[in-house]
Write a protein that holds these residues in place. Sequence first.
Motif, PDB file in Angstrom:
ATOM      1  N   HIS A   2     -12.041  -1.046 -10.124  1.00 24.16           N
ATOM      2  CA  HIS A   2     -12.937  -1.787  -9.223  1.00 24.16           C
ATOM      3  C   HIS A   2     -12.188  -2.933  -8.552  1.00 24.16           C
ATOM      4  N   TRP A   3     -11.327  -3.605  -9.333  1.00 24.82           N
ATOM      5  CA  TRP A   3     -10.555  -4.711  -8.767  1.00 24.82           C
ATOM      6  C   TRP A   3      -9.637  -4.194  -7.661  1.00 24.82           C
ATOM      7  N   TYR A   4      -8.887  -3.100  -7.931  1.00 23.01           N
ATOM      8  CA  TYR A   4      -7.953  -2.551  -6.944  1.00 23.01           C
ATOM      9  C   TYR A   4      -8.671  -2.181  -5.652  1.00 23.01           C
ATOM     10  N   VAL A   5      -9.798  -1.464  -5.803  1.00 25.87           N
ATOM     11  CA  VAL A   5     -10.519  -0.991  -4.617  1.00 25.87           C
ATOM     12  C   VAL A   5     -11.083  -2.181  -3.833  1.00 25.87           C
ATOM     13  N   ALA A  20      -9.818  -5.179  -3.742  1.00 25.68           N
ATOM     14  CA  ALA A  20      -8.690  -5.848  -3.084  1.00 25.68           C
ATOM     15  C   ALA A  20      -8.291  -5.098  -1.813  1.00 25.68           C
ATOM     16  N   LYS A  21      -8.313  -3.767  -1.865  1.00 27.24           N
ATOM     17  CA  LYS A  21      -7.933  -2.960  -0.701  1.00 27.24           C
ATOM     18  C   LYS A  21      -8.889  -3.213   0.469  1.00 27.24           C
ATOM     19  N   HIS A  22     -10.196  -3.322   0.174  1.00 20.52           N
ATOM     20  CA  HIS A  22     -11.162  -3.544   1.260  1.00 20.52           C
ATOM     21  C   HIS A  22     -11.069  -4.969   1.808  1.00 20.52           C
ATOM     22  N   PHE A  25      -8.103   8.021   3.937  1.00 22.11           N
ATOM     23  CA  PHE A  25      -8.827   7.631   2.718  1.00 22.11           C
ATOM     24  C   PHE A  25      -8.069   8.064   1.474  1.00 22.11           C
ATOM     25  N   LEU A  26      -8.531   7.525   0.344  1.00 22.23           N
ATOM     26  CA  LEU A  26      -7.931   7.898  -0.942  1.00 22.23           C
ATOM     27  C   LEU A  26      -9.021   7.981  -1.988  1.00 22.23           C
ATOM     28  N   VAL A  27      -8.742   8.769  -3.007  1.00 18.41           N
ATOM     29  CA  VAL A  27      -9.597   8.819  -4.189  1.00 18.41           C
ATOM     30  C   VAL A  27      -8.859   8.024  -5.264  1.00 18.41           C
ATOM     31  N   GLN A  28      -9.435   6.920  -5.695  1.00 17.05           N
ATOM     32  CA  GLN A  28      -8.780   6.053  -6.674  1.00 17.05           C
ATOM     33  C   GLN A  28      -8.561   6.812  -7.980  1.00 17.05           C
ATOM     34  N   GLN A  29      -7.338   6.762  -8.483  1.00 16.97           N
ATOM     35  CA  GLN A  29      -7.013   7.426  -9.747  1.00 16.97           C
ATOM     36  C   GLN A  29      -6.994   6.397 -10.885  1.00 16.97           C
ATOM     37  N   PRO A  30      -7.247   6.743 -12.092  1.00 14.67           N
ATOM     38  CA  PRO A  30      -7.650   8.080 -12.535  1.00 14.67           C
ATOM     39  C   PRO A  30      -9.157   8.294 -12.404  1.00 14.67           C
ATOM     40  N   VAL A  66      -3.669   8.825   3.048  1.00 10.42           N
ATOM     41  CA  VAL A  66      -2.933   7.545   3.112  1.00 10.42           C
ATOM     42  C   VAL A  66      -2.211   7.218   1.804  1.00 10.42           C
ATOM     43  N   ASP A  67      -2.459   7.985   0.734  1.00 10.90           N
ATOM     44  CA  ASP A  67      -1.685   7.863  -0.498  1.00 10.90           C
ATOM     45  C   ASP A  67      -0.337   8.577  -0.381  1.00 10.90           C
ATOM     46  N   GLY A  68      -0.231   9.503   0.579  1.00 14.75           N
ATOM     47  CA  GLY A  68       1.001  10.295   0.716  1.00 14.75           C
ATOM     48  C   GLY A  68       1.255  11.204  -0.470  1.00 14.75           C
ATOM     49  N   SER A  87       1.245  -2.367 -17.781  1.00 17.33           N
ATOM     50  CA  SER A  87       0.537  -2.081 -19.024  1.00 17.33           C
ATOM     51  C   SER A  87      -0.272  -3.319 -19.341  1.00 17.33           C
ATOM     52  N   ARG A  88      -1.406  -3.097 -19.940  1.00 17.51           N
ATOM     53  CA  ARG A  88      -2.224  -4.232 -20.392  1.00 17.51           C
ATOM     54  C   ARG A  88      -1.893  -4.466 -21.853  1.00 17.51           C
ATOM     55  N   VAL A  89      -1.467  -5.670 -22.196  1.00 19.56           N
ATOM     56  CA  VAL A  89      -1.218  -5.978 -23.604  1.00 19.56           C
ATOM     57  C   VAL A  89      -2.027  -7.217 -23.977  1.00 19.56           C
ATOM     58  N   ASN A 115       5.749  -9.561 -12.057  1.00 19.22           N
ATOM     59  CA  ASN A 115       4.630  -8.658 -12.338  1.00 19.22           C
ATOM     60  C   ASN A 115       3.585  -9.460 -13.090  1.00 19.22           C
ATOM     61  N   PRO A 116       2.437  -9.791 -12.496  1.00 24.69           N
ATOM     62  CA  PRO A 116       1.991  -9.415 -11.147  1.00 24.69           C
ATOM     63  C   PRO A 116       2.717 -10.194 -10.037  1.00 24.69           C
ATOM     64  N   GLY A 117       2.415  -9.825  -8.773  1.00 23.37           N
ATOM     65  CA  GLY A 117       2.937 -10.544  -7.616  1.00 23.37           C
ATOM     66  C   GLY A 117       4.168  -9.913  -6.991  1.00 23.37           C
ATOM     67  N   GLY A 118       4.546  -8.710  -7.450  1.00 32.05           N
ATOM     68  CA  GLY A 118       5.724  -8.049  -6.906  1.00 32.05           C
ATOM     69  C   GLY A 118       5.378  -6.748  -6.192  1.00 32.05           C
ATOM     70  N   VAL A 119       5.530  -5.644  -6.909  1.00 24.74           N
ATOM     71  CA  VAL A 119       5.323  -4.328  -6.304  1.00 24.74           C
ATOM     72  C   VAL A 119       3.829  -4.036  -6.050  1.00 24.74           C
ATOM     73  N   GLY A 120       2.929  -4.601  -6.872  1.00 24.41           N
ATOM     74  CA  GLY A 120       1.483  -4.360  -6.690  1.00 24.41           C
ATOM     75  C   GLY A 120       1.014  -4.703  -5.283  1.00 24.41           C
ATOM     76  N   PRO A 121       1.250  -5.939  -4.821  1.00 26.74           N
ATOM     77  CA  PRO A 121       0.854  -6.287  -3.450  1.00 26.74           C
ATOM     78  C   PRO A 121       1.567  -5.433  -2.390  1.00 26.74           C
ATOM     79  N   MET A 122       2.806  -5.003  -2.685  1.00 27.37           N
ATOM     80  CA  MET A 122       3.537  -4.152  -1.731  1.00 27.37           C
ATOM     81  C   MET A 122       2.874  -2.781  -1.599  1.00 27.37           C
ATOM     82  N   THR A 123       2.306  -2.295  -2.702  1.00 30.00           N
ATOM     83  CA  THR A 123       1.569  -1.023  -2.660  1.00 30.00           C
ATOM     84  C   THR A 123       0.410  -1.142  -1.676  1.00 30.00           C
ATOM     85  N   ARG A 124      -0.279  -2.284  -1.739  1.00 34.28           N
ATOM     86  CA  ARG A 124      -1.408  -2.498  -0.822  1.00 34.28           C
ATOM     87  C   ARG A 124      -0.921  -2.633   0.611  1.00 34.28           C
ATOM     88  N   ALA A 125       0.235  -3.283   0.798  1.00 34.58           N
ATOM     89  CA  ALA A 125       0.788  -3.430   2.152  1.00 34.58           C
ATOM     90  C   ALA A 125       1.107  -2.067   2.756  1.00 34.58           C
TER      91      ALA A 125
END
Length: 293
Positions: free
Chosen positions: A47-50, A52-54, A94-99, A117-119, A232-234, A261-271
């Motif tokens: 839910h957070w990812y989706v 953020a994307k919108h 569009f994309l279907v959020q996984q999993p 758009v996920d390629g 990973s969530r720890v 991590n966070p603040g590196g590749v995650g935001p780049m994925t959204r970009a």
Amino acid sequence: MTATRLDGSVILGEIKRDLRARVERLAEAGIVPGLGTVLVGDDPGSHWYVGAKHKDCAEVGIASIRRDLPAGSTLEEVLDVVHELNDDPACTGFLVQQPTGLDEFAILSAVDPEKDVDGLHPTNLGWLVLGKEAPLPCTPMGCVELLRRYDVPIAGARVAVVGRGITVGRPLSLILTRRSENATVTICHTGTRDLAEEVRRADIVIGAAGVPGLITPDMIKPGAALLDVGVSRVVGADGKSRVAGDFHPDVVEVAGSVSPNPGGVGPMTRAMLLTNVVLAAERQLEQAQAGAA
Ligand SMILES: Nc1nc(=O)c2c([nH]1)NC[C@@H]1CN(c3ccc(C(=O)N[C@@H](CCC(=O)O)C(=O)O)cc3)C=[N+]21
């Protein structure tokens, strides 16, 4: 020595600014790009990812089409929404959020490759192998773009990609070995006999295994660039859940540059997702103009 911080959030801001100008040009041609998302269930992370994307889309001027389905939805119900978005001209990508907990291959294959758009549609992954232009996966392209923006040399570099997954490791290795990137890539995985030996040779190390702390300072060549894709969530000593990457935190003492991590590749994925949505709209405009001529 403390490594340069490869800050994906800063680059996301820059990319949004550039995309806003491209979206304005599309608007002059009467096209508003629209991102569709399909979310199944109530996982808080998804839910957070989706969300953020919108939010990103709103900032850039991309319209949002959001379809949230309840937990326990069937494959047929998800595919109905996929077909609806395939046919919706307001939805440029569009994309279907996984999993989803459902047959990911069946879902990915049902998406119109031109709206993928996920390629990650098999056709688009096939185009990547064959070297023809097509939508490219967001996280791998985010890694390449982050290195480019911080002037980390890629051509001729030895790259260790740790992880062979379908969304990151495998496509990233294909992208990095294109003539336009020209890196020499070693893909490491659970069958790799001596991970430390492979990683120690690398000028660039991509951690995409999803194993917290897998890559330790003793494995790092001094000055190497490190991209941490592992999420990973720890649960920490304080009992709070936090994001842990594939690199041990002390790698900053040896590396030349590290993505946080966070603040590196995650935001780049959204970009890169935003970029793919705008590219899809630009291609669809070109085709419409070619058709009208
Ligand atoms: N069809 C599909 N496409 C995806 O692209 C896709 C997906 N499914 N499923 C899940 C993964 C994961 N993913 C992320 C996107 C943004 C951040 C991100 O921006 N993270 C922030 C915040 C991290 C946090 O605090 O939790 C950061 O790294 O700074 C992370 C991870 C896209 N994925």
